[in-house]
Design a protein around this motif. Structure first.
Motif, PDB file in Angstrom:
ATOM      1  N   GLU A 135       0.805  -1.219   0.000  1.00  0.00           N
ATOM      2  CA  GLU A 135       0.000   0.000   0.000  1.00  0.00           C
ATOM      3  C   GLU A 135       0.841   1.274   0.000  1.00  0.00           C
ATOM      4  O   GLU A 135       0.334   2.353  -0.321  1.00  0.00           O
ATOM      5  CB  GLU A 135      -0.972  -0.009   1.177  1.00  0.00           C
ATOM      6  CG  GLU A 135      -1.980  -1.136   1.085  1.00  0.00           C
ATOM      7  CD  GLU A 135      -3.107  -1.009   2.082  1.00  0.00           C
ATOM      8  OE1 GLU A 135      -3.555   0.128   2.351  1.00  0.00           O
ATOM      9  OE2 GLU A 135      -3.542  -2.046   2.604  1.00  0.00           O
ATOM     10  N   VAL A 136       2.130   1.155   0.325  1.00  0.00           N
ATOM     11  CA  VAL A 136       2.999   2.340   0.293  1.00  0.00           C
ATOM     12  C   VAL A 136       3.157   2.881  -1.126  1.00  0.00           C
ATOM     13  O   VAL A 136       3.483   4.054  -1.321  1.00  0.00           O
ATOM     14  CB  VAL A 136       4.386   2.039   0.893  1.00  0.00           C
ATOM     15  CG1 VAL A 136       4.268   1.635   2.356  1.00  0.00           C
ATOM     16  CG2 VAL A 136       5.123   0.969   0.089  1.00  0.00           C
ATOM     17  N   TYR A 137       2.909   2.047  -2.133  1.00  0.00           N
ATOM     18  CA  TYR A 137       3.099   2.463  -3.521  1.00  0.00           C
ATOM     19  C   TYR A 137       1.902   3.216  -4.094  1.00  0.00           C
ATOM     20  O   TYR A 137       1.967   3.696  -5.225  1.00  0.00           O
ATOM     21  CB  TYR A 137       3.376   1.235  -4.397  1.00  0.00           C
ATOM     22  CG  TYR A 137       4.617   0.457  -4.034  1.00  0.00           C
ATOM     23  CD1 TYR A 137       5.875   1.050  -4.050  1.00  0.00           C
ATOM     24  CD2 TYR A 137       4.535  -0.891  -3.691  1.00  0.00           C
ATOM     25  CE1 TYR A 137       7.012   0.324  -3.741  1.00  0.00           C
ATOM     26  CE2 TYR A 137       5.669  -1.633  -3.374  1.00  0.00           C
ATOM     27  CZ  TYR A 137       6.898  -1.022  -3.397  1.00  0.00           C
ATOM     28  OH  TYR A 137       8.028  -1.741  -3.095  1.00  0.00           O
ATOM     29  N   GLY A 138       0.800   3.268  -3.346  1.00  0.00           N
ATOM     30  CA  GLY A 138      -0.364   3.992  -3.833  1.00  0.00           C
ATOM     31  C   GLY A 138      -1.314   3.102  -4.591  1.00  0.00           C
ATOM     32  O   GLY A 138      -1.518   1.942  -4.239  1.00  0.00           O
ATOM     33  N   SER A 139      -1.909   3.635  -5.650  1.00  0.00           N
ATOM     34  CA  SER A 139      -2.943   2.929  -6.393  1.00  0.00           C
ATOM     35  C   SER A 139      -2.558   2.821  -7.868  1.00  0.00           C
ATOM     36  O   SER A 139      -1.957   3.741  -8.425  1.00  0.00           O
ATOM     37  CB  SER A 139      -4.278   3.673  -6.255  1.00  0.00           C
ATOM     38  OG  SER A 139      -5.319   2.963  -6.882  1.00  0.00           O
ATOM     39  N   LEU A 140      -2.925   1.692  -8.480  1.00  0.00           N
ATOM     40  CA  LEU A 140      -2.629   1.454  -9.890  1.00  0.00           C
ATOM     41  C   LEU A 140      -3.866   1.675 -10.753  1.00  0.00           C
ATOM     42  O   LEU A 140      -4.992   1.380 -10.336  1.00  0.00           O
ATOM     43  CB  LEU A 140      -2.156   0.014 -10.090  1.00  0.00           C
ATOM     44  CG  LEU A 140      -0.804  -0.374  -9.498  1.00  0.00           C
ATOM     45  CD1 LEU A 140      -0.643  -1.885  -9.553  1.00  0.00           C
ATOM     46  CD2 LEU A 140       0.333   0.316 -10.240  1.00  0.00           C
ATOM     47  N   LYS A 141      -3.647   2.136 -11.971  1.00  0.00           N
ATOM     48  CA  LYS A 141      -4.717   2.173 -12.961  1.00  0.00           C
ATOM     49  C   LYS A 141      -4.890   0.765 -13.542  1.00  0.00           C
ATOM     50  O   LYS A 141      -3.980  -0.069 -13.438  1.00  0.00           O
ATOM     51  CB  LYS A 141      -4.384   3.177 -14.063  1.00  0.00           C
ATOM     52  CG  LYS A 141      -4.325   4.621 -13.597  1.00  0.00           C
ATOM     53  CD  LYS A 141      -4.028   5.553 -14.768  1.00  0.00           C
ATOM     54  CE  LYS A 141      -4.045   7.011 -14.322  1.00  0.00           C
ATOM     55  NZ  LYS A 141      -2.939   7.314 -13.388  1.00  0.00           N
ATOM     56  N   PRO A 142      -6.027   0.494 -14.176  1.00  0.00           N
ATOM     57  CA  PRO A 142      -6.283  -0.870 -14.677  1.00  0.00           C
ATOM     58  C   PRO A 142      -5.196  -1.414 -15.585  1.00  0.00           C
ATOM     59  O   PRO A 142      -4.928  -2.620 -15.572  1.00  0.00           O
ATOM     60  CB  PRO A 142      -7.615  -0.722 -15.421  1.00  0.00           C
ATOM     61  CG  PRO A 142      -8.298   0.411 -14.741  1.00  0.00           C
ATOM     62  CD  PRO A 142      -7.208   1.374 -14.362  1.00  0.00           C
ATOM     63  N   THR A 143      -4.563  -0.553 -16.386  1.00  0.00           N
ATOM     64  CA  THR A 143      -3.560  -1.036 -17.349  1.00  0.00           C
ATOM     65  C   THR A 143      -2.117  -0.860 -16.871  1.00  0.00           C
ATOM     66  O   THR A 143      -1.185  -1.204 -17.601  1.00  0.00           O
ATOM     67  CB  THR A 143      -3.728  -0.303 -18.697  1.00  0.00           C
ATOM     68  OG1 THR A 143      -3.606   1.111 -18.479  1.00  0.00           O
ATOM     69  CG2 THR A 143      -5.100  -0.596 -19.303  1.00  0.00           C
ATOM     70  N   ASP A 144      -1.927  -0.333 -15.671  1.00  0.00           N
ATOM     71  CA  ASP A 144      -0.566  -0.150 -15.151  1.00  0.00           C
ATOM     72  C   ASP A 144       0.085  -1.496 -14.856  1.00  0.00           C
ATOM     73  O   ASP A 144      -0.588  -2.444 -14.433  1.00  0.00           O
ATOM     74  CB  ASP A 144      -0.593   0.671 -13.861  1.00  0.00           C
ATOM     75  CG  ASP A 144      -0.866   2.136 -14.087  1.00  0.00           C
ATOM     76  OD1 ASP A 144      -0.733   2.585 -15.240  1.00  0.00           O
ATOM     77  OD2 ASP A 144      -1.219   2.839 -13.118  1.00  0.00           O
ATOM     78  N   PRO A 145       1.404  -1.589 -15.022  1.00  0.00           N
ATOM     79  CA  PRO A 145       2.093  -2.814 -14.602  1.00  0.00           C
ATOM     80  C   PRO A 145       2.089  -2.915 -13.073  1.00  0.00           C
ATOM     81  O   PRO A 145       1.935  -1.906 -12.371  1.00  0.00           O
ATOM     82  CB  PRO A 145       3.515  -2.616 -15.132  1.00  0.00           C
ATOM     83  CG  PRO A 145       3.685  -1.138 -15.251  1.00  0.00           C
ATOM     84  CD  PRO A 145       2.334  -0.598 -15.608  1.00  0.00           C
ATOM     85  N   PRO A 146       2.232  -4.115 -12.532  1.00  0.00           N
ATOM     86  CA  PRO A 146       2.238  -4.277 -11.069  1.00  0.00           C
ATOM     87  C   PRO A 146       3.379  -3.502 -10.416  1.00  0.00           C
ATOM     88  O   PRO A 146       4.360  -3.129 -11.065  1.00  0.00           O
ATOM     89  CB  PRO A 146       2.422  -5.789 -10.894  1.00  0.00           C
ATOM     90  CG  PRO A 146       1.970  -6.390 -12.175  1.00  0.00           C
ATOM     91  CD  PRO A 146       2.331  -5.396 -13.235  1.00  0.00           C
ATOM     92  N   PHE A 147       3.246  -3.286  -9.098  1.00  0.00           N
ATOM     93  CA  PHE A 147       4.266  -2.578  -8.337  1.00  0.00           C
ATOM     94  C   PHE A 147       5.578  -3.351  -8.349  1.00  0.00           C
ATOM     95  O   PHE A 147       5.630  -4.526  -7.971  1.00  0.00           O
ATOM     96  CB  PHE A 147       3.847  -2.413  -6.873  1.00  0.00           C
ATOM     97  CG  PHE A 147       2.622  -1.581  -6.649  1.00  0.00           C
ATOM     98  CD1 PHE A 147       2.519  -0.299  -7.160  1.00  0.00           C
ATOM     99  CD2 PHE A 147       1.577  -2.071  -5.877  1.00  0.00           C
ATOM    100  CE1 PHE A 147       1.398   0.477  -6.930  1.00  0.00           C
ATOM    101  CE2 PHE A 147       0.448  -1.299  -5.633  1.00  0.00           C
ATOM    102  CZ  PHE A 147       0.349  -0.025  -6.163  1.00  0.00           C
ATOM    103  N   ALA A 148       6.634  -2.686  -8.747  1.00  0.00           N
ATOM    104  CA  ALA A 148       7.984  -3.222  -8.593  1.00  0.00           C
ATOM    105  C   ALA A 148       8.655  -2.512  -7.420  1.00  0.00           C
ATOM    106  O   ALA A 148       8.164  -1.495  -6.924  1.00  0.00           O
ATOM    107  CB  ALA A 148       8.790  -3.015  -9.876  1.00  0.00           C
TER     108      ALA A 148
END
Length: 354
Positions: A135-148
């Motif tokens: 959760e420290v990385y925030g929020s992703l849009k539907p097409t964003d790659p996963p958190f690295a």
């Protein structure tokens, strides 16, 4: 040889302690403040086990930390202790700043003082393992790659902001003082002993009681789900072989929308404990979304696989079945954690619908 675990009576911490003893004879000193989410009953199977030393205490208590380190001389600290529920952080952020920020600071300073005084061999072997969240990385849009691990930090809740702050402290203590640290950021955990305010156990417990199943907003918030014992094995892998100063993301490769999780739980309960009233899905109730609700989290767990050979052993299908079955098999545990104060909190959060 001994390890010190903080928060070892909580959901993930207690599962880690139990998992540790399945794989190691090394003693554990378990420090937990036993707040609402800490439950010694999780560790009942260790009663009489001389390798498990439980200490009730606060990670903000520097004198206690110094005493425990001097007495037990651990080779590693695994730091789980944290306030961890987003909804609670919205209602009362102060506790999150105290435990997650001030507590981590106190623990780092105690660890640094202890580590500096070790003999060369023990000093080189010592590890401070900080357990954090995606959760420290925030929020992703539907097409964003996963958190690295290289994603910028963009926390959106008091909880995630407090965990981001603790991550930064751990990083700084490594780069400034040389403290030998590793950090892991995990996706949403589920499994046995999960306090029933979180999504999956809340749905199981409410469904069995014939109560509404409260789903925030449209239920399309997406999370990556990680079975808790897989998380434990990932932590053991990083503690044993992770590179100093590095962060490793631990994920389950299971992106699911909240509403799909709820429907899966209902379907399993329909199979394993059918209701005379019909499918449990009839209880699904949509409630107002919470403030600042992140839309999507997803973890890219390729680094830990590439460097340490770790992958989750459970699929979501196997893990969720084990989880539902555990709650069906342990109604006494559920009943004992559902105190009056807990029920009052649920009424406040979900408008008496839970």
């Amino acid at each position: 040889m001994t390890i010190l675990i903080t928060g070892g009576a909580g959901f993930i911490g207690s599962n880690f302690v139990l998992d540790w003893f399945k794989h190691s004879d090394e003693p554990v000193v378990n420090l937990d403040a036993l707040t609402y989410a800490g439950n010694l009953e999780n560790l009942a199977s260790l009663k009489g086990n001389t390798r498990h030393t439980f200490v009730q205490g606060d990670i903000c208590d520097r004198a206690l930390l110094d005493q425990l380190l001097a007495q037990h001389k651990p080779r590693a600290i695994v730091h789980f202790a944290a306030e961890s529920h987003v909804d609670r952080s919205i209602h009362g952020p102060g506790a999150f700043m105290r435990t997650n920020v001030e507590g981590t600071f106190a623990l780092l300073e105690a660890a640094r003082a202890y580590w500096v005084g070790l003999e060369a061999e023990a000093k080189a072997a010592f590890r401070f393992h900080h357990v954090s969240t995606d959760e420290v990385y925030g929020s992703l849009k539907p097409t964003d790659p996963p958190f690295a691990e290289t994603n910028p930090y963009e926390p959106n809740s008091p909880y995630s902001a407090s965990k981001a702050a603790s991550d930064h402290l751990v990083r700084a203590w490594h780069h400034t003082y040389g403290l030998p640290v590793v950090t892991t950021n995990c996706s949403n955990n589920y499994g046995p002993y999960h306090f029933p305010e979180k999504l999956i156990p809340l749905m199981i417990v409410n469904a069995l009681a014939g109560k509404p199943l409260p789903v925030y907003g449209d239920g399309q918030q997406i999370r990556d789900w990680l079975y808790v014992t897989d998380h434990c094995s990932g932590i053991r892998a990083v503690l044993a072989g992770g590179r100093l100063g590095e962060t490793y993301n631990i994920g389950g490769w299971n992106e699911k929308a909240n509403i799909d999780i709820v429907r899966t739980v209902c379907a399993l309960l329909d199979e394993l404990r059918p209701s005379s009233e019909g499918s449990y899905s009839r209880l699904i109730t949509y409630v107002a979304d919470r403030p600042g609700h992140d839309r999507r989290y997803a973890i890219d767990a390729r680094k830990i696989e590439r460097e340490l050979g770790w992958r989750p052993a459970e699929t979501f299908e196997t893990g969720i079945r084990k989880t539902v079955q555990w709650y069906l098999d342990n109604p006494e545990w559920v009943a004992r954690v559902q105190s009056g104060a807990y029920r009052e909190w649920l009424d406040t959060q979900y408008g008496a619908k839970a």
